[in-house]
Write an enzyme that holds these catalytic residues in place. Structure first.
Site, PDB file in Angstrom:
ATOM      1  N   LYS A 112       0.797  -1.113  -0.116  1.00 38.07           N
ATOM      2  CA  LYS A 112      -0.045   0.030   0.057  1.00 38.07           C
ATOM      3  C   LYS A 112       0.815   1.339   0.191  1.00 38.07           C
ATOM      4  O   LYS A 112       0.513   2.473  -0.687  1.00 38.07           O
ATOM      5  CB  LYS A 112      -1.069  -0.107   1.167  1.00 38.07           C
ATOM      6  CG  LYS A 112      -1.796  -1.051   1.312  1.00 38.07           C
ATOM      7  CD  LYS A 112      -2.835  -1.434   0.279  1.00 38.07           C
ATOM      8  CE  LYS A 112      -4.210  -2.252   0.677  1.00 38.07           C
ATOM      9  NZ  LYS A 112      -3.664  -3.725   1.052  1.00 38.07           N
TER      10      LYS A 112
HETATM   11  C1  LIG Z   1      -4.704  -4.783   0.537  1.00 39.63           C
HETATM   12  C2  LIG Z   1      -3.775  -6.107   0.532  1.00 39.63           C
HETATM   13  C3  LIG Z   1      -3.899  -7.103  -0.507  1.00 39.63           C
HETATM   14  C4  LIG Z   1      -5.285  -6.864  -1.341  1.00 39.63           C
HETATM   15  O1  LIG Z   1      -5.188  -5.979  -2.392  1.00 39.63           O
HETATM   16  P1  LIG Z   1      -6.238  -5.543  -2.989  1.00 39.63           P
HETATM   17  O2  LIG Z   1      -5.614  -4.502  -4.075  1.00 39.63           O
HETATM   18  O3  LIG Z   1      -7.229  -4.903  -1.967  1.00 39.63           O
HETATM   19  O4  LIG Z   1      -6.885  -6.632  -3.738  1.00 39.63           O
HETATM   20  C5  LIG Z   1      -3.027  -8.145  -0.441  1.00 39.63           C
HETATM   21  N1  LIG Z   1      -2.174  -8.272   0.552  1.00 39.63           N
HETATM   22  C6  LIG Z   1      -1.929  -7.309   1.317  1.00 39.63           C
HETATM   23  C7  LIG Z   1      -0.758  -7.556   2.322  1.00 39.63           C
HETATM   24  C8  LIG Z   1      -2.542  -6.246   1.498  1.00 39.63           C
HETATM   25  O5  LIG Z   1      -2.314  -5.069   2.324  1.00 39.63           O
END
Ligand SMILES: *Cc1c(COP(=O)(O)O)cnc(C)c1O
Length: 466
Positions: A112
């Protein structure tokens, strides 16, 4: 480039306004009016560029004249300068076919950060051009919250209210949010699941009593700018593995369908992608939708991969819009049906359109543990449970052995230490960049899973729009 809503009724916006708006006023999501496309020669010319420069090249067509190339490069340089690895998103080879793309070298240890470090700077840039301020309201299954809070803590024109499902995020995830004591940061633990929290956030965007008083903005992947920033690492990885001359497949641990949708956009822009594998845990609405056309919500089962404990994947709407003929009013009707009955069937066009690029797979608890153990025993790599779900899907996808398969390593293993220790016997230690997380004071409020309680809290603590 301008941005249109997937539900066809909100005004088109430029990049800056779409970034500040988050959700469209008709309840839809903003998408670019068309996909910019690079020629093979243009992609070949990107080989070897430093990450920040590659990011500027990939994103410029989406940003249009909202930022000059020089300014955008300054922002990408600043955002990715905070990563602890000079390559920003390094690739690691696991065996003859399998690779990991490490996306967790940012300040809060999950992918993120790649988008949110930039988004924090974009907010500051665009708000700085006017007298406007922003009230960010977001829902997190754990990682968006910490990454968004890190990106905006202490910034003067932004308040952030972050909802997380109480008791359903890991202790590291929670502390990365609640130990940030900047006065513009408000953590709210609600009773319920991530989907409940996300539904409240979406409702607030459509609540005139709130939107009249506050300029509500989004940091969830409903915000287009987040997906845009995530397109870059698909290019970065594929270019290292031989693109544009060679096709690459990606396996993506998926929750809200944001990360894997960025891969879809990379393909629309001309990057030769063999397959996008949507990897889910037992909360497998996307696996069912892609394999049978049945998009129906069931209850959320908590797992060791909480960032994927999601049943309603917001960004799936963007895919359905694009492969379903870009008919906003038809999609609005389809989504209203889903919201009312918690179930819908994909149209044939949507199913066939999705099948050209996507496959899907699901991993249960045992398969997740086995993948963590395989990586540790066979390759010496310690991976987190989200990444393990992606790796399981990559290993079972049955792709031609000559096609490299890149699993997106979405979180640092130390973020989910208990599950990793259970699988490997090794307890990963927290990198020094997170500091004395367990010594710091926490601050949060607990609210019931009730929209009115959350809206009242935000109204009491947010700065009205100026
Ligand atoms: C947010 C997240 C996901 C999922 O990603 P999306 O974009 O919501 O599909 C997978 N793994 C981790 C560690 C995350 O923080």
């Amino acid at each position: 480039m301008d941005y249109i809503s997937t539900r066809g009724a909100a005004p088109a916006l430029d990049f800056a306004d779409a970034t500040l708006a988050g959700l469209a006023s008709d309840g839809g999501l903003y998408v670019p009016r068309s996909w910019p496309r690079f020629s093979e020669a243009e992609i070949a010319a990107m080989v070897g560029l430093p990450y920040a420069e590659l990011a500027q090249r990939i994103m410029q067509p989406f940003v249009g004249d909202c930022l000059t190339p020089e300014r955008l490069l300054a922002l990408t340089t600043q955002a990715y300068g905070r990563f602890s690895h000079r390559a920003v998103t390094p690739l690691v080879q696991l065996d003859a076919q399998q690779w990991l793309l490490e996306l967790f070298h940012g300040p809060t240890l999950a992918f993120k950060d790649v988008a949110l470090q930039l988004l924090g700077l974009l907010f500051e840039e665009f708000l700085g051009r006017s007298e406007r301020n922003l009230t960010i309201v977001g829902a997190t299954s754990g990682d968006t919250g910490s990454a968004a809070i890190d990106a905006v803590a202490g910034r003067s024109k932004v308040d952030i209210f972050m909802l997380h499902p109480r008791g359903r995020v890991s202790d590291v995830q929670r502390r990365q949010m609640t130990t940030v004591l900047a006065p513009n940061v408000h953590n709210i633990a609600i009773e319920g699941s991530f989907d409940d929290a996300q539904a409240m956030v979406k409702r607030m965007f459509n609540d005139a009593a709130m939107t009249d008083r506050f300029a509500i903005g989004a940091v969830n992947s409903i915000n287009w700018a987040r997906l845009m920033a995530q397109i870059v690492y698909y290019f970065a990885a594929a270019l290292q593995l031989g693109a544009p001359a060679r096709k690459v497949a990606f396996s993506v641990p998926t929750g809200n369908f944001g990360d894997v949708f960025a891969g879809y956009v990379a393909a629309q822009m001309g990057l030769p992608i063999e397959r996008l594998i949507v990897a889910t845990n037992v909360n497998d609405i996307l696996h069912r939708a892609l394999s049978t056309g049945d998009y129906s919500q069931s209850t959320v089962t908590p797992t060791t991969a909480p960032s994927m404990d999601i049943q309603v994947s917001s960004n799936f709407e963007r895919l359905l819009f694009d492969v379903g003929g870009r008919d906003g009013l038809a999609l609005a009707a389809q989504m209203r049906g889903f919201e009312a009955s918690k179930a819908m069937q994909l149209t044939n066009a949507q199913r066939e359109g999705a099948a050209t690029l996507f496959t899907s797979a699901r991993a249960d608890a045992d398969e997740t543990l086995k993948a963590i153990r395989w990586a540790w025993v066979e390759t010496g790599q310690v991976i987190d449970p989200h990444t393990a779900i992606g790796l399981h899907a990559a290993q079972t996808a049955g792709l031609d052995p000559r096609v490299p398969v890149v699993t997106l390593a979405t979180a640092h293993p130390a973020k989910f230490r208990d599950a990793v220790e259970q699988a490997t016997g090794v307890r990963p230690s927290l990198p020094t960049r997170v500091g004395d997380l367990f010594e710091r004071e926490e601050r949060l409020v607990q609210l019931p899973g009730d929209y009115a309680a959350v809206a009242d809290y935000v109204a009491l603590h947010a700065t009205p729009r100026v």
